[in-house]
Scaffold this motif. Structure first.
Motif, PDB file in Angstrom:
ATOM      1  N   UNK A   1       1.986  11.159  12.355  1.00 53.59           N
ATOM      2  CA  UNK A   1       2.706  11.662  13.524  1.00 53.59           C
ATOM      3  C   UNK A   1       2.697  13.179  13.521  1.00 53.59           C
ATOM      4  N   UNK A   2       2.665  13.771  14.712  1.00 54.73           N
ATOM      5  CA  UNK A   2       2.735  15.219  14.846  1.00 54.73           C
ATOM      6  C   UNK A   2       4.175  15.584  15.163  1.00 54.73           C
ATOM      7  N   UNK A   3       4.893  16.012  14.139  1.00 52.55           N
ATOM      8  CA  UNK A   3       6.296  16.398  14.264  1.00 52.55           C
ATOM      9  C   UNK A   3       6.560  17.540  13.298  1.00 52.55           C
TER      10      UNK A   3
ATOM     11  N   UNK B   1       5.357   9.647  -6.182  1.00 56.60           N
ATOM     12  CA  UNK B   1       5.893   8.924  -5.027  1.00 56.60           C
ATOM     13  C   UNK B   1       7.151   9.574  -4.486  1.00 56.60           C
ATOM     14  N   UNK B   2       7.855  10.334  -5.305  1.00 58.47           N
ATOM     15  CA  UNK B   2       9.099  10.972  -4.863  1.00 58.47           C
ATOM     16  C   UNK B   2       8.855  12.269  -4.102  1.00 58.47           C
ATOM     17  N   UNK B   3       7.713  12.942  -4.357  1.00 54.11           N
ATOM     18  CA  UNK B   3       7.473  14.242  -3.733  1.00 54.11           C
ATOM     19  C   UNK B   3       6.244  14.283  -2.830  1.00 54.11           C
ATOM     20  N   UNK B   4       5.327  13.333  -2.972  1.00 56.96           N
ATOM     21  CA  UNK B   4       4.024  13.476  -2.318  1.00 56.96           C
ATOM     22  C   UNK B   4       3.589  12.278  -1.492  1.00 56.96           C
ATOM     23  N   UNK B   5       4.501  11.394  -1.156  1.00 57.18           N
ATOM     24  CA  UNK B   5       4.141  10.207  -0.381  1.00 57.18           C
ATOM     25  C   UNK B   5       3.836  10.579   1.061  1.00 57.18           C
ATOM     26  N   UNK B   6       2.866   9.903   1.641  1.00 55.31           N
ATOM     27  CA  UNK B   6       2.442  10.147   3.013  1.00 55.31           C
ATOM     28  C   UNK B   6       2.869   8.989   3.902  1.00 55.31           C
ATOM     29  N   UNK B   7       3.342   9.321   5.099  1.00 52.76           N
ATOM     30  CA  UNK B   7       3.645   8.326   6.122  1.00 52.76           C
ATOM     31  C   UNK B   7       2.454   8.296   7.070  1.00 52.76           C
ATOM     32  N   UNK B   8       1.618   7.270   6.928  1.00 51.64           N
ATOM     33  CA  UNK B   8       0.358   7.240   7.666  1.00 51.64           C
ATOM     34  C   UNK B   8       0.210   5.917   8.413  1.00 51.64           C
ATOM     35  N   UNK B   9      -0.723   5.923   9.357  1.00 55.80           N
ATOM     36  CA  UNK B   9      -1.018   4.752  10.166  1.00 55.80           C
ATOM     37  C   UNK B   9      -2.532   4.530  10.179  1.00 55.80           C
ATOM     38  N   UNK B  10      -2.945   3.287  10.372  1.00 53.18           N
ATOM     39  CA  UNK B  10      -4.366   2.939  10.505  1.00 53.18           C
ATOM     40  C   UNK B  10      -5.177   3.423   9.304  1.00 53.18           C
ATOM     41  N   UNK B  11      -4.675   3.202   8.123  1.00 56.60           N
ATOM     42  CA  UNK B  11      -5.337   3.664   6.901  1.00 56.60           C
ATOM     43  C   UNK B  11      -6.599   2.850   6.629  1.00 56.60           C
TER      44      UNK B  11
ATOM     45  N   UNK C   1       0.841  -1.194   0.000  1.00 55.54           N
ATOM     46  CA  UNK C   1       0.000   0.000   0.000  1.00 55.54           C
ATOM     47  C   UNK C   1       0.877   1.245   0.000  1.00 55.54           C
ATOM     48  N   UNK C   2       0.480   2.220  -0.771  1.00 53.30           N
ATOM     49  CA  UNK C   2       1.138   3.528  -0.790  1.00 53.30           C
ATOM     50  C   UNK C   2       0.066   4.590  -0.964  1.00 53.30           C
ATOM     51  N   UNK C   3       0.186   5.678  -0.206  1.00 60.21           N
ATOM     52  CA  UNK C   3      -0.768   6.780  -0.304  1.00 60.21           C
ATOM     53  C   UNK C   3      -0.021   8.061  -0.637  1.00 60.21           C
TER      54      UNK C   3
END
Length: 307
Positions: A73-75, A26-36, A8-10
């Motif tokens: 994540x909030x960072x 995918x090189x500029x706009x990928x999201x690091x997400x959880x519980x999708x 999976x990739x978002x």
């Protein structure tokens, strides 16, 4: 042949015009997400004509749309004055991005036409494009956990297509730090507080519309921004939260998380009304849990700052 959860990739990018494919990469706009969670929603239209048999006719589907829910994540961004990786997601939640170069990135509710996002969701050989997306969010900062933003988006449905899952670049997503005394402070109505739980809900209501001549996602009704907080009960001589609630007093709230420049995030509200303090005990110590009404306060109603 099975298909796998690990594939999976978002991706997401702000649309230049509503519903116009922004072609995220995918090189500029990928999201690091959880519980999708990706859900295709629709309204079933049952057909029950008068006929000399008991069987059903095929139903029709109308008002098809997509919901996307996930946490980030909030960072910070790592550099003061550079937008954090989750900043564009707030732009898709009726917030404006204000950059002070070298200093901070701020997010506040926008007046007028909100922006929209285009998502690409890859799932092991399939690509789901979810354009025209608008959403709402919840900020959570539980003690001894990683603070996060929960996003809930509604977007336009399009049939999926075959596509290989790309390799995402996630370098703009910085490592968070846990919520604790060393990393986090909270002030409610001017009183520095010991906090065990903190939450702010944007209270936006994105609604899909499929009408003659138009299809989109718009915000319906008034914004209802609220929150909750659990604080160690101070001595009554210092502060009676019941008196504050009974008096319907409005004052500021600020949570500051992080200590290193580039990884500091502040959540502040100018006019907050605590409601119905409820007593509870944690480790034998008295705490009070309160609902919070985030009242109208101009541009400072709710401000999220990364610096």
């Amino acid at each position: 042949m099975p298909r796998f959860q690990t594939q999976q990739v978002l991706l997401a990018r702000v649309e230049a015009a509503y519903g116009q494919d922004p072609a995220p990469t995918a090189s500029a706009d990928a999201l690091l997400v959880f519980d999708l969670q990706h859900r295709i929603q629709s309204t079933e239209i049952a057909r029950r004509p008068v006929k000399p048999s008991e069987g059903s006719l095929a139903s029709l589907y109308a008002d098809q749309f997509v919901t996307l829910s996930f946490r980030t994540d909030l960072a910070g961004s790592g550099t003061p004055g550079t937008a954090p990786a989750w900043g564009k997601l707030l732009r898709g939640c009726k917030m404006a991005e204000l950059i002070t170069p070298g200093v901070k990135a701020q997010y506040r509710f926008v007046v007028g036409s909100p922006e929209s996002l285009g998502f690409y969701y890859y799932l092991d050989g399939e690509l789901h494009k979810v354009l025209g997306s608008r959403g709402t969010f919840t900020i959570e900062a539980p003690t001894n956990q990683i603070p996060s933003i929960r996003f809930d988006f509604t977007g336009l449905y399009a049939p999926p297509s075959a596509a290989a899952v790309p390799t995402p670049t996630l370098g703009t997503w910085k490592e968070p730090v846990p919520v604790n005394k060393n990393n986090t402070t909270c002030t409610l109505h001017g009183l520095a507080s010991v906090v065990s739980a903190f939450q702010i809900q944007a209270g936006l209501s994105p609604k899909h519309r499929d009408l003659i001549g138009g299809r989109d996602v718009q915000y319906s009704g008034q914004r209802s921004t609220r929150g909750s907080i659990t604080v160690e009960a101070p001595p009554v001589a210092t502060r009676s939260w019941r008196d504050v609630a009974d008096a319907r007093t409005l004052d500021a709230l600020q949570l500051t998380h992080g200590t290193t420049a580039g990884n500091i995030v502040e959540v502040s509200c100018s006019k907050v009304q605590p409601l119905q303090p409820q007593d509870s005990f944690q480790d034998g110590i008295l705490y009070q849990q309160m609902a919070l009404v985030i009242c109208e306060g101009g541009v400072d109603e709710l401000t999220i700052t990364a610096r």
